[in-house]
Design a protein around this motif. Structure first.
Motif, short mmCIF file in Angstrom:
data_model
loop_
_atom_site.label_atom_id
_atom_site.label_comp_id
_atom_site.label_asym_id
_atom_site.label_seq_id
_atom_site.Cartn_x
_atom_site.Cartn_y
_atom_site.Cartn_z
N LEU A 245 0.85 -1.19 0.00
CA LEU A 245 0.00 0.00 0.00
C LEU A 245 0.89 1.24 0.00
O LEU A 245 1.82 1.35 0.79
CB LEU A 245 -0.92 0.01 1.22
N ASN A 246 0.58 2.18 -0.89
CA ASN A 246 1.36 3.41 -1.00
C ASN A 246 0.52 4.61 -0.59
O ASN A 246 -0.54 4.85 -1.15
CB ASN A 246 1.84 3.60 -2.43
N VAL A 247 1.02 5.37 0.38
CA VAL A 247 0.36 6.58 0.83
C VAL A 247 1.08 7.75 0.17
O VAL A 247 2.31 7.86 0.30
CB VAL A 247 0.42 6.70 2.36
N SER A 248 0.35 8.58 -0.57
CA SER A 248 0.98 9.67 -1.32
C SER A 248 0.48 11.02 -0.83
O SER A 248 -0.34 11.10 0.08
CB SER A 248 0.69 9.52 -2.81
N GLU A 249 0.96 12.09 -1.46
CA GLU A 249 0.55 13.45 -1.09
C GLU A 249 -0.96 13.64 -1.28
O GLU A 249 -1.54 14.56 -0.72
CB GLU A 249 1.31 14.46 -1.95
#
Lengths: 425, 200
Positions: A245-249
């Motif tokens: 899982l990638n958390v971005s801006e």
């Protein structure tokens, strides 16, 4: 059919104002253009593909009928979810919007290169969208030449609208997902990113259904604090063979009040299901060990790169003062498929029934270190084991990095009774 | 991603069905292409896994050792042959004190007798000591896999089922009965030990 009727028919076909069409038609006819030719001309002018002006003109279709050969298409669909992502294209940062569109017949991923103000739940009439192939599947591209209009009446679709998912349902390629999870492990790291040094967080998160690694590219304080969080608009990509899982801006992270009961590793229905489904982070598989592969038992590793050295030779570093280690590469087979199971030194010592020092002693006495692998083989080939760990899949098949490795001692009579009841039913 | 595993799976099959699997084939002309036995329930097997009771061993070799072992399951017997190319399995059979529980991983192998019958046997890759509990778990698992195969037998896309219909005469119903009989055998065993003791 009167000119008025033709104009009305044409206007409704093209979705343009009847008065406008009628005037154009009258004008053409007044210049002695035959009626049929005038109609065709107006169709071309207002951009209906049915005039047959070549394969690039868009065709109205159902989502299920869109293929990678579709060219340009026009369709109506509901936005199941959509989220922004920042990409760097030819040195320029650009925000794109990715999501999934559905109608009654199916779903399709899309990428919008312009900001159409799309929101989850919108029903869209999309005109002249490009179709390109992505990972073997058709994907819609909404760009400069695409017309997007929002319709008032929501289109009923047999799919869940919104990006809320459980951890178990997350797959590489997912966009705009929302999860409610517990942060189990988190660590701050400094990496050399595309804009120089930057801090990121990485760790492991979990909910009732499973467990996944994550990366937070924004080093969000709420995540670093740990505890339970709600993450909106995150995306999933594959990293080292398992989804991450990638958390971005563009993601929103909030603290979560409710409790999350984190479960144990999810037991796969079969090795086949687990391997065909791609990598799984933290899974439980059962099967019989039917072989112990070469390179098991007592091994030597290069002190530089930790890779296995043969006769004191490392493939990258030449002659090295190799360090002794133990590992086991076993073939686990449940009759549906096989996977390699890798046991680290700890688990290897346990199945060997002795320490690394004792293994070295046995090898010295026999003047052959293969005897260690043979002892392990005698111990584990045949019996059934329940193995927990991280499964990755590559072109050579599954590889399960074991964290636990236990003999199965379940009562077979109970299982037989349950199964017989099922068969008789 | 998501490619089928490259190693041949060890199929779970009962003795009756295994011994009926007399038809073998290859799926390519490559001389190293794997050899498959066609299972009558509509699947191919390049490798099988069996847990049963080793009841007899005999060295039937002339010049060099060639061991035959009988491994008995709930519904029939597997014949296991090991010679100089299977040194570990040969050593196991030589030292074995039948009867004992064994787990065998092996390749199906066929040979035609003088009177034209085709016998199916098992060429072991490994033989190891096992126990009663593992034997019973193997029975349950093998019943599950067998019934899975029978369920898929009517699928139109099942090429091995079509092959089996062409090559064999025995109805798949036979193997369903074999599987349920095997399950019954261990349920009954378990039932006896749970019988309440008679009160005086």
């Amino acid at each position: 059919m009167s000119l008025d009727d033709r104009a009305e028919e044409l206007a409704s076909d093209l979705g343009v104002d009847k008065q406008e069409v009628k005037e154009d038609l009258e004008n053409l006819v007044s210049y002695s253009v035959p009626m049929d030719e005038a109609v065709q001309s107006l169709r071309r002018k207002y951009g209906d593909g049915s005039s047959g002006s070549g394969s690039s003109s868009p065709t109205t279709m159902d989502v299920a009928d869109v293929t990678t050969d579709s060219g340009n298409v026009t369709l109506t669909g509901r936005v199941l979810m959509v989220g922004p992502r920042s990409i760097r294209y030819q040195g320029e940062d650009q925000t794109i919007y990715e999501g999934e569109l559905a109608d009654a017949t199916g779903t399709i991923d899309f990428t919008a290169w312009n900001d159409f103000g799309l929101e989850t739940g919108d029903t869209l009439q999309v005109g002249n969208a490009g179709v390109r192939e992505w990972d073997g599947q058709p994907e819609l591209n909404l760009g400069e030449s695409t017309s997007v209009s929002k319709l008032e009446d929501p289109l009923e679709v047999p799919y869940d609208v919104g990006g809320e998912r459980t951890v178990r349902d997350l797959q590489a390629g997912d966009r705009a997902r929302t999860v409610e999870v517990t942060i189990e492990e988190v660590e701050r790291r400094t990496i050399d990113g595309r804009d120089g040094e930057t801090d990121i967080l990485s760790g492991v998160l979990a909910d009732e259904t499973g467990r996944l690694p994550f990366t937070d590219w924004t080093a969000n304080a709420v995540i670093e604090n740990g505890g339970n969080v709600r993450v909106e608009d995150a995306y999933v990509r594959e990293y080292r063979g398992v989804p991450e899982l990638n958390v971005s801006e563009f993601s929103t992270v909030t603290e979560l009040e409710r409790d999350i009961e984190v479960g144990d590793a999810v037991a796969a229905d079969s090795i086949f299901d687990a391997v065909v489904g791609g990598g799984v982070y933290d899974v439980e598989l059962s099967g019989n060990v039917i072989d112990v592969r070469d390179g098991s038992g007592l091994i030597q590793r290069c002190p530089e790169c930790n890779r296995v050295a043969q006769n004191g030779q490392c493939r990258s570093h030449g002659e090295v003062d190799a360090e002794d280690d133990m590992r086991v590469k076993a073939i686990l087979d449940d009759g549906t498929a096989t996977t390699t199971v890798v046991l680290d030194r700890d688990l290897s010592e346990r199945v060997y029934g002795g320490t690394l020092e004792e293994a070295k002693e046995q090898a010295r006495e026999a003047m052959d270190q293969e005897v260690v692998a043979d002892s392990i083989r005698e111990e584990i080939v045949g019996p059934e084991f329940r193995v927990r760990g991280h499964l990755s899949v590559d072109e050579y098949g599954g590889n399960l990095d074991a964290s636990t490795f236990e003999r199965v001692e379940d009562d077979p009579a109970d299982r037989a009774r349950a199964f017989l009841a099922e068969v008789d039913a | 991603m998501s490619q089928a595993p490259t190693r041949e799976v060890a199929k779970r099959v009962f003795a009756r069905e295994f011994n009926d699997a007399t038809f073998t084939f290859k799926e390519s002309d490559d001389e190293r292409a794997p050899n498959f036995a066609l299972l009558p329930t509509g699947d191919r097997a390049n490798r099988v896994f069996v847990v049963g009771t080793l009841t007899e061993t005999e060295d039937i070799g002339d010049e060099s050792e060639y061991w035959r072992g009988r491994v008995v399951g709930p519904t029939g017997t597997f014949f296991v042959y090991a010679g100089q190319y299977q040194p570990d399995a040969t050593a196991f059979l030589r030292d074995a004190e039948a009867p004992e529980y064994v787990a065998v991983v092996g390749k199906p192998s066929t040979f035609e007798t003088d009177d034209g019958n085709v016998n199916v046997s098992l060429r072991p890759e490994s033989i190891s000591a096992s126990d009663e509990n593992a034997r019973e778990r193997w029975i349950v698992e093998t019943a599950e896999r067998t019934l899975d195969r029978i369920e898929a037998f009517e699928d139109e896309t099942n090429e091995y089922a079509e092959m089996a219909r062409d090559e064999y005469d025995t109805a798949v119903e036979t193997y369903r009965r074999e599987a349920t009989a095997a399950l019954d055998s261990i349920v009954e065993d378990g039932g006896e030990t749970e019988e309440p003791e008679a009160t005086p």
